[in-house]
Design an enzyme around this catalytic site. Structure first.
Site, PDB file in Angstrom:
ATOM      1  N   GLU A  24      26.859  57.550   7.000  1.00 59.18           N
ATOM      2  CA  GLU A  24      26.781  58.699   6.094  1.00 59.18           C
ATOM      3  C   GLU A  24      26.372  59.961   6.848  1.00 59.18           C
ATOM      4  O   GLU A  24      26.909  61.042   6.606  1.00 59.18           O
ATOM      5  CB  GLU A  24      25.770  58.430   4.973  1.00 59.18           C
ATOM      6  CG  GLU A  24      26.102  57.242   4.085  1.00 59.18           C
ATOM      7  CD  GLU A  24      27.293  57.470   3.165  1.00 59.18           C
ATOM      8  OE1 GLU A  24      27.895  58.559   3.198  1.00 59.18           O
ATOM      9  OE2 GLU A  24      27.629  56.537   2.422  1.00 59.18           O
ATOM     10  N   GLU A  33      26.854  63.636   0.717  1.00 59.62           N
ATOM     11  CA  GLU A  33      26.488  62.794   1.864  1.00 59.62           C
ATOM     12  C   GLU A  33      24.965  62.730   1.996  1.00 59.62           C
ATOM     13  O   GLU A  33      24.416  61.689   2.381  1.00 59.62           O
ATOM     14  CB  GLU A  33      27.129  63.290   3.163  1.00 59.62           C
ATOM     15  CG  GLU A  33      28.664  63.400   3.169  1.00 59.62           C
ATOM     16  CD  GLU A  33      29.435  62.140   2.786  1.00 59.62           C
ATOM     17  OE1 GLU A  33      28.825  61.083   2.589  1.00 59.62           O
ATOM     18  OE2 GLU A  33      30.675  62.233   2.666  1.00 59.62           O
ATOM     19  N   HIS A  78      23.853  60.189  -0.388  1.00 59.45           N
ATOM     20  CA  HIS A  78      24.120  58.837   0.122  1.00 59.45           C
ATOM     21  C   HIS A  78      23.069  58.439   1.164  1.00 59.45           C
ATOM     22  O   HIS A  78      22.594  57.304   1.167  1.00 59.45           O
ATOM     23  CB  HIS A  78      25.535  58.752   0.718  1.00 59.45           C
ATOM     24  CG  HIS A  78      26.613  59.092  -0.267  1.00 59.45           C
ATOM     25  ND1 HIS A  78      27.933  59.251   0.075  1.00 59.45           N
ATOM     26  CD2 HIS A  78      26.547  59.321  -1.605  1.00 59.45           C
ATOM     27  CE1 HIS A  78      28.635  59.549  -1.008  1.00 59.45           C
ATOM     28  NE2 HIS A  78      27.814  59.608  -2.034  1.00 59.45           N
ATOM     29  N   TYR A 124      16.009  55.043  -0.041  1.00 57.80           N
ATOM     30  CA  TYR A 124      15.488  54.423  -1.267  1.00 57.80           C
ATOM     31  C   TYR A 124      15.562  52.893  -1.184  1.00 57.80           C
ATOM     32  O   TYR A 124      14.621  52.191  -1.562  1.00 57.80           O
ATOM     33  CB  TYR A 124      16.314  54.966  -2.440  1.00 57.80           C
ATOM     34  CG  TYR A 124      15.927  54.501  -3.819  1.00 57.80           C
ATOM     35  CD1 TYR A 124      14.637  54.658  -4.323  1.00 57.80           C
ATOM     36  CD2 TYR A 124      16.894  53.942  -4.662  1.00 57.80           C
ATOM     37  CE1 TYR A 124      14.316  54.252  -5.614  1.00 57.80           C
ATOM     38  CE2 TYR A 124      16.590  53.542  -5.955  1.00 57.80           C
ATOM     39  CZ  TYR A 124      15.297  53.695  -6.430  1.00 57.80           C
ATOM     40  OH  TYR A 124      14.989  53.306  -7.697  1.00 57.80           O
ATOM     41  N   GLU A 157      35.837  57.152   5.960  1.00 57.28           N
ATOM     42  CA  GLU A 157      35.577  57.087   4.520  1.00 57.28           C
ATOM     43  C   GLU A 157      36.631  56.271   3.774  1.00 57.28           C
ATOM     44  O   GLU A 157      36.364  55.772   2.682  1.00 57.28           O
ATOM     45  CB  GLU A 157      35.502  58.504   3.934  1.00 57.28           C
ATOM     46  CG  GLU A 157      34.403  59.334   4.570  1.00 57.28           C
ATOM     47  CD  GLU A 157      34.202  60.672   3.875  1.00 57.28           C
ATOM     48  OE1 GLU A 157      35.078  61.547   4.015  1.00 57.28           O
ATOM     49  OE2 GLU A 157      33.182  60.832   3.198  1.00 57.28           O
ATOM     50  N   GLU A 185      33.201  58.692  -2.526  1.00 52.11           N
ATOM     51  CA  GLU A 185      34.065  58.571  -1.342  1.00 52.11           C
ATOM     52  C   GLU A 185      35.534  58.641  -1.712  1.00 52.11           C
ATOM     53  O   GLU A 185      36.347  59.146  -0.940  1.00 52.11           O
ATOM     54  CB  GLU A 185      33.776  57.277  -0.575  1.00 52.11           C
ATOM     55  CG  GLU A 185      32.370  57.166  -0.006  1.00 52.11           C
ATOM     56  CD  GLU A 185      31.951  58.318   0.896  1.00 52.11           C
ATOM     57  OE1 GLU A 185      32.819  59.093   1.346  1.00 52.11           O
ATOM     58  OE2 GLU A 185      30.743  58.445   1.144  1.00 52.11           O
ATOM     59  N   HIS A 227      36.251  62.197  -1.736  1.00 50.43           N
ATOM     60  CA  HIS A 227      36.277  62.747  -0.364  1.00 50.43           C
ATOM     61  C   HIS A 227      37.597  62.401   0.314  1.00 50.43           C
ATOM     62  O   HIS A 227      38.230  63.245   0.956  1.00 50.43           O
ATOM     63  CB  HIS A 227      35.119  62.196   0.484  1.00 50.43           C
ATOM     64  CG  HIS A 227      33.766  62.473  -0.102  1.00 50.43           C
ATOM     65  ND1 HIS A 227      32.605  61.930   0.398  1.00 50.43           N
ATOM     66  CD2 HIS A 227      33.391  63.246  -1.156  1.00 50.43           C
ATOM     67  CE1 HIS A 227      31.581  62.351  -0.321  1.00 50.43           C
ATOM     68  NE2 HIS A 227      32.025  63.143  -1.271  1.00 50.43           N
TER      69      HIS A 227
END
Ligand code: MN
Ligand code: FE
Length: 339
Positions: free
Chosen positions: A82, A113, A116, A122, A186, A220, A223
């Site tokens: 990412e 991004e 992400h 997290y 991607e 994605e 993207h």
């Protein structure tokens, strides 16, 4: 001689004739549409509960060793992929794409991004994973390292601060970068991982992470669509770019990428997963690669059936809700709050 031909400077890249600060009137409505689709899919990782995932991860027998390996491999790959993508966008792509509505999209993508990247922070935090291990996997695991190095090798020249897109030779280098990140990184390198993590979620395992991968996959897919539209637009504005030789070279790159992704799939789940064989993941990667080739008017190579029709439901940005699979089909936040 022909390669010294100058590029079109009144189009989407390196436009010397228009003001990059003047977004209206717009010329490339598809770029605007991708921006709007991105906003409609707004999300943050903290909105997804990891409660159940934490319990399942800590319970020693809930996940098999192979399932844990697969999760580690995908976290390890995505955690750094990412930021590689984000850096390329901001440090290499943005400079040359002068069209204002495309730049608006690129800024939105850069933010996504960052979201992400935040997802993997997290996940590390909630599951108590060792960040040294996860964030070094792109160096220590050969099947991950090879994917990253392959993309980086396609893009090295354009990171040079003196690099300019001015003739067909330099334009082809720039298109290599776009193929490397949008189509290969991607569009292909993310997809074995998406399929594995969503297969796990379908078995009600690690559903929080699965849902986050689902959100990422939707981002994605936008993207990828933007990147392909950008490539197709550059082609349309510079027809001399798209020689048979260049097309053959790009098909060859995509074949190499598929081989790397197949090796990664084998490494991430050497004995298959949840009744899915490793070969099915490989077939899925090949199916996906054909779709990417066709999206930029290159011939199909593999002619595989989609072994996972359920994957397209997760990518589909339509408003229809699939009540049996997930609650994530369309998502809005902020703007839809009622005061
Ligand atoms: Mn991303
Ligand atoms: Fe992306």
């Amino acid at each position: 001689m022909e390669n010294k031909a100058l590029i079109n400077t009144s189009g989407i890249i390196n436009n010397t004739k228009t003001d990059p600060n003047k977004i209206l009137p717009m010329r490339y409505m598809w770029a605007r549409q991708h921006y709007i689709s991105g906003v409609a899919n707004n999300w943050t990782p903290e909105e997804v509960s990891m409660q159940k995932d934490v319990e399942q991860w800590k319970e020693p027998k809930f996940l098999t060793d192979d399932e844990r390996r697969m999760i580690y491999w995908n976290l390890g790959f995505f955690a750094t992929a990412e930021s590689l993508t984000a850096n390329n966008l901001v440090l290499a792509v943005y400079r040359h794409v002068t069209n204002p509505e495309c730049r608006q999209f690129l800024l939105r993508q850069a933010y996504e991004e960052a979201v992400h990247t935040d997802t993997f922070i997290y996940c590390c935090d909630t599951l108590g994973l060792d960040p040294e291990y996860i964030y070094n996997m792109y160096l220590t695991i050969p099947s991950i390292n090879d994917k990253d190095r392959f993309v980086i090798s396609l893009t090295e020249s354009i990171f040079d601060p003196n690099f300019e897109v001015k003739d067909l030779v330099t334009l082809r280098k720039f298109v290599h970068d776009l193929i490397g990140y949008y189509v290969i990184m991607e569009g292909i390198f993310f997809y074995a991982g998406f399929a594995m993590m969503l297969a796990l979620k379908r078995q009600n395992k690690m559903v929080g992470i699965g849902e986050q991968f689902e959100y990422i996959m939707r981002d994605e897919s936008i993207h990828l669509a933007f990147g392909c539209d950008l490539i197709n637009q550059i082609k349309a504005e510079n027809p001399a770019l798209w020689t048979q030789e260049f097309q053959d070279e790009l098909v060859d790159l995509i074949k190499k990428a598929v081989a790397l992704e197949s090796r990664y799939a084998l490494d991430a789940c050497p004995r298959g997963l949840l009744g899915i064989s490793t070969q099915q993941f490989v077939n899925y990667v090949e199916y996906v690669a054909d779709r990417r080739l066709q999206r930029i008017d290159l011939p199909k190579v593999y002619n595989k059936e989609n072994p996972f029709p359920w994957m397209s439901q997760s990518t589909d940005l339509s408003k229809e809700k699939n009540f049996f699979e997930s609650r994530v089909t369309e998502y809005r936040t902020g703007g839809s709050l009622e005061w």
